[in-house]
Write a protein that holds these residues in place. Sequence first.
Motif, PDB file in Angstrom:
ATOM      1  N   MET A   1      52.853  61.978  39.133  1.00 43.93           N
ATOM      2  CA  MET A   1      52.439  61.309  40.363  1.00 43.93           C
ATOM      3  C   MET A   1      53.416  59.384  40.222  1.00 43.93           C
ATOM      4  SD  MET A   1      49.084  60.387  42.550  1.00 43.93           S
ATOM      5  CE  MET A   1      48.599  58.195  42.040  1.00 43.93           C
ATOM      6  N   PRO A   2      54.461  58.986  40.988  1.00 45.74           N
ATOM      7  CA  PRO A   2      55.120  57.792  40.682  1.00 45.74           C
ATOM      8  C   PRO A   2      54.068  56.381  41.105  1.00 45.74           C
ATOM      9  CG  PRO A   2      56.713  59.200  42.563  1.00 45.74           C
ATOM     10  CD  PRO A   2      55.183  59.503  41.943  1.00 45.74           C
ATOM     11  N   VAL A   3      53.995  55.598  40.882  1.00 47.82           N
ATOM     12  CA  VAL A   3      53.141  54.503  40.459  1.00 47.82           C
ATOM     13  C   VAL A   3      54.109  53.011  40.710  1.00 47.82           C
ATOM     14  CG1 VAL A   3      51.677  52.695  40.181  1.00 47.82           C
ATOM     15  CG2 VAL A   3      51.116  55.460  39.196  1.00 47.82           C
ATOM     16  N   ASN A   4      54.242  52.846  42.026  1.00 49.84           N
ATOM     17  CA  ASN A   4      54.356  51.351  42.812  1.00 49.84           C
ATOM     18  C   ASN A   4      54.134  50.469  42.108  1.00 49.84           C
ATOM     19  OD1 ASN A   4      52.651  50.635  44.294  1.00 49.84           O
ATOM     20  ND2 ASN A   4      53.279  51.418  45.959  1.00 49.84           N
ATOM     21  N   ARG A   5      55.132  49.912  42.183  1.00 44.21           N
ATOM     22  CA  ARG A   5      54.699  48.114  40.961  1.00 44.21           C
ATOM     23  C   ARG A   5      53.332  47.247  41.463  1.00 44.21           C
ATOM     24  NH1 ARG A   5      59.083  43.745  41.582  1.00 44.21           N
ATOM     25  NH2 ARG A   5      58.168  43.304  43.423  1.00 44.21           N
ATOM     26  N   ARG A   6      53.177  47.476  43.239  1.00 51.21           N
ATOM     27  CA  ARG A   6      52.052  46.992  43.647  1.00 51.21           C
ATOM     28  C   ARG A   6      50.626  47.334  43.096  1.00 51.21           C
ATOM     29  NH1 ARG A   6      52.213  45.767  50.151  1.00 51.21           N
ATOM     30  NH2 ARG A   6      53.956  43.568  49.270  1.00 51.21           N
ATOM     31  N   GLU A   7      50.625  48.710  43.182  1.00 55.39           N
ATOM     32  CA  GLU A   7      49.565  49.827  42.747  1.00 55.39           C
ATOM     33  C   GLU A   7      49.282  48.846  41.259  1.00 55.39           C
ATOM     34  OE1 GLU A   7      49.261  53.741  43.926  1.00 55.39           O
ATOM     35  OE2 GLU A   7      50.149  53.057  45.366  1.00 55.39           O
ATOM     36  N   PHE A   8      50.487  49.122  40.676  1.00 53.12           N
ATOM     37  CA  PHE A   8      50.341  49.242  38.784  1.00 53.12           C
ATOM     38  C   PHE A   8      49.770  47.215  38.380  1.00 53.12           C
ATOM     39  CE2 PHE A   8      52.406  46.598  35.229  1.00 53.12           C
ATOM     40  CZ  PHE A   8      50.961  47.732  34.522  1.00 53.12           C
ATOM     41  N   LEU A   9      49.955  46.323  39.690  1.00 51.83           N
ATOM     42  CA  LEU A   9      49.387  44.983  39.351  1.00 51.83           C
ATOM     43  C   LEU A   9      48.243  45.111  39.806  1.00 51.83           C
ATOM     44  CD1 LEU A   9      52.832  42.848  40.697  1.00 51.83           C
ATOM     45  CD2 LEU A   9      51.646  43.320  38.092  1.00 51.83           C
ATOM     46  N   LYS A  10      47.709  46.205  40.917  1.00 50.90           N
ATOM     47  CA  LYS A  10      46.673  46.182  41.490  1.00 50.90           C
ATOM     48  C   LYS A  10      45.514  46.562  40.382  1.00 50.90           C
ATOM     49  CE  LYS A  10      45.825  47.265  45.808  1.00 50.90           C
ATOM     50  NZ  LYS A  10      45.666  47.645  47.090  1.00 50.90           N
ATOM     51  N   LYS A  11      46.195  47.709  39.835  1.00 56.70           N
ATOM     52  CA  LYS A  11      44.636  48.594  38.778  1.00 56.70           C
ATOM     53  C   LYS A  11      45.349  47.482  37.417  1.00 56.70           C
ATOM     54  CE  LYS A  11      45.551  53.160  40.329  1.00 56.70           C
ATOM     55  NZ  LYS A  11      45.977  54.109  40.288  1.00 56.70           N
ATOM     56  N   SER A  12      46.045  46.400  36.970  1.00 57.24           N
ATOM     57  CA  SER A  12      45.942  45.761  36.198  1.00 57.24           C
ATOM     58  C   SER A  12      45.378  44.942  35.936  1.00 57.24           C
ATOM     59  CB  SER A  12      46.783  45.297  35.442  1.00 57.24           C
ATOM     60  OG  SER A  12      48.226  46.722  35.198  1.00 57.24           O
ATOM     61  N   VAL A  13      45.117  43.692  37.160  1.00 63.42           N
ATOM     62  CA  VAL A  13      44.036  43.632  37.178  1.00 63.42           C
ATOM     63  C   VAL A  13      43.184  43.504  37.256  1.00 63.42           C
ATOM     64  CG1 VAL A  13      43.771  41.483  38.839  1.00 63.42           C
ATOM     65  CG2 VAL A  13      46.020  41.667  38.287  1.00 63.42           C
ATOM     66  N   SER A  14      42.472  43.803  37.992  1.00 60.72           N
ATOM     67  CA  SER A  14      40.888  44.854  38.063  1.00 60.72           C
ATOM     68  C   SER A  14      40.831  45.212  36.344  1.00 60.72           C
ATOM     69  CB  SER A  14      41.006  45.727  38.799  1.00 60.72           C
ATOM     70  OG  SER A  14      41.153  46.327  40.386  1.00 60.72           O
ATOM     71  N   LEU A  15      41.460  46.176  36.093  1.00 60.85           N
ATOM     72  CA  LEU A  15      40.853  46.191  34.458  1.00 60.85           C
ATOM     73  C   LEU A  15      40.655  45.050  34.129  1.00 60.85           C
ATOM     74  CD1 LEU A  15      40.686  48.692  32.534  1.00 60.85           C
ATOM     75  CD2 LEU A  15      43.054  48.958  31.101  1.00 60.85           C
ATOM     76  N   GLY A  16      41.625  44.066  34.023  1.00 57.65           N
ATOM     77  CA  GLY A  16      41.249  42.649  33.125  1.00 57.65           C
ATOM     78  C   GLY A  16      40.245  42.346  33.143  1.00 57.65           C
ATOM     79  N   ALA A  17      39.936  42.408  34.690  1.00 63.61           N
ATOM     80  CA  ALA A  17      38.855  41.165  35.401  1.00 63.61           C
ATOM     81  C   ALA A  17      37.584  42.035  34.767  1.00 63.61           C
ATOM     82  CB  ALA A  17      39.023  41.128  36.638  1.00 63.61           C
ATOM     83  N   TYR A  18      37.491  43.705  34.711  1.00 61.77           N
ATOM     84  CA  TYR A  18      36.155  44.167  34.580  1.00 61.77           C
ATOM     85  C   TYR A  18      36.375  43.757  33.271  1.00 61.77           C
ATOM     86  CZ  TYR A  18      33.407  47.863  33.249  1.00 61.77           C
ATOM     87  OH  TYR A  18      32.019  48.676  32.681  1.00 61.77           O
ATOM     88  N   SER A  19      37.665  44.142  32.545  1.00 61.80           N
ATOM     89  CA  SER A  19      36.577  44.005  30.406  1.00 61.80           C
ATOM     90  C   SER A  19      37.071  42.393  29.967  1.00 61.80           C
ATOM     91  CB  SER A  19      38.827  43.507  29.624  1.00 61.80           C
ATOM     92  OG  SER A  19      38.914  45.114  30.110  1.00 61.80           O
ATOM     93  N   MET A  20      36.645  41.353  30.824  1.00 59.56           N
ATOM     94  CA  MET A  20      36.721  39.977  30.644  1.00 59.56           C
ATOM     95  C   MET A  20      35.195  39.982  31.042  1.00 59.56           C
ATOM     96  SD  MET A  20      40.202  37.548  31.188  1.00 59.56           S
ATOM     97  CE  MET A  20      38.878  36.065  31.667  1.00 59.56           C
ATOM     98  N   ALA A  21      34.454  40.998  31.945  1.00 61.84           N
ATOM     99  CA  ALA A  21      32.996  40.943  32.395  1.00 61.84           C
ATOM    100  C   ALA A  21      32.760  41.577  31.595  1.00 61.84           C
ATOM    101  CB  ALA A  21      33.185  41.024  33.818  1.00 61.84           C
ATOM    102  N   LEU A  22      32.864  42.361  30.762  1.00 59.41           N
ATOM    103  CA  LEU A  22      32.567  42.789  29.859  1.00 59.41           C
ATOM    104  C   LEU A  22      32.320  42.204  28.862  1.00 59.41           C
ATOM    105  CD1 LEU A  22      31.046  45.512  29.615  1.00 59.41           C
ATOM    106  CD2 LEU A  22      32.898  46.475  28.617  1.00 59.41           C
ATOM    107  N   ALA A  23      33.434  41.801  28.339  1.00 60.86           N
ATOM    108  CA  ALA A  23      33.619  40.629  27.120  1.00 60.86           C
ATOM    109  C   ALA A  23      32.282  39.823  26.855  1.00 60.86           C
ATOM    110  CB  ALA A  23      34.314  40.481  26.594  1.00 60.86           C
ATOM    111  N   SER A  24      32.256  39.484  28.224  1.00 63.74           N
ATOM    112  CA  SER A  24      31.592  38.024  28.535  1.00 63.74           C
ATOM    113  C   SER A  24      30.381  38.337  27.975  1.00 63.74           C
ATOM    114  CB  SER A  24      31.814  37.567  29.135  1.00 63.74           C
ATOM    115  OG  SER A  24      32.253  37.611  30.828  1.00 63.74           O
ATOM    116  N   GLY A  25      29.293  39.431  28.735  1.00 64.73           N
ATOM    117  CA  GLY A  25      28.525  40.086  28.507  1.00 64.73           C
ATOM    118  C   GLY A  25      27.552  39.540  29.987  1.00 64.73           C
ATOM    119  N   LEU A  26      28.361  39.620  31.491  1.00 61.44           N
ATOM    120  CA  LEU A  26      28.588  39.811  32.584  1.00 61.44           C
ATOM    121  C   LEU A  26      27.863  41.139  32.718  1.00 61.44           C
ATOM    122  CD1 LEU A  26      30.557  36.648  34.404  1.00 61.44           C
ATOM    123  CD2 LEU A  26      28.429  36.850  33.283  1.00 61.44           C
TER     124      LEU A  26
END
Length: 156
Positions: A1-26
């Motif tokens: 299943m091909p992933v377009n650039r917009r979906e890739f960026l949305k998923k990357s930002v979501s994963l990054g935000a969750y990782s930062m929240a997890l690392a900061s203890g939120l």
Amino acid sequence: MPVNRREFLKKSVSLGAYSMALASGLVKSGPASAEWIAEQFAQGKLEETLKTLFKDAKITESDKIEIQIPQIAENGAVVPITVTSHLDGVDTISILVEKNPVPLAARFDLSPELEPFVSARLKMAETSDVIVIAQAGDNLYSARQTVKVTIGGCGG
């Protein structure tokens, strides 16, 4: 299943935000709540285990407890079981295997508001009755089913 650039960026930002929240203890995970009560899971006969668990309380057979388990188990090391109860206010579901060295296979403490549904995998030493006891308030209800454990997977 091909992933377009917009979906890739949305998923990357979501994963990054969750990782930062997890690392900061939120975002924190809650503690697991499991308790091992040695005397309940002691070796012995079924009658001794029932006496330890329920004292001398009367256990009533009920058709409102549904056990889904194979009648013939080709591998006694992994026997799937699903228990559903149509009783109101079930607090505890106990699963016992009559001829096992340790008869109490599992015990689930439930909130009475939940639908009483549990699933597990049992280890059975030999052909035996599997007994499910549901506690609703001060009342105990049971259901049982015989499971034939075959050696080497032969269904005979």
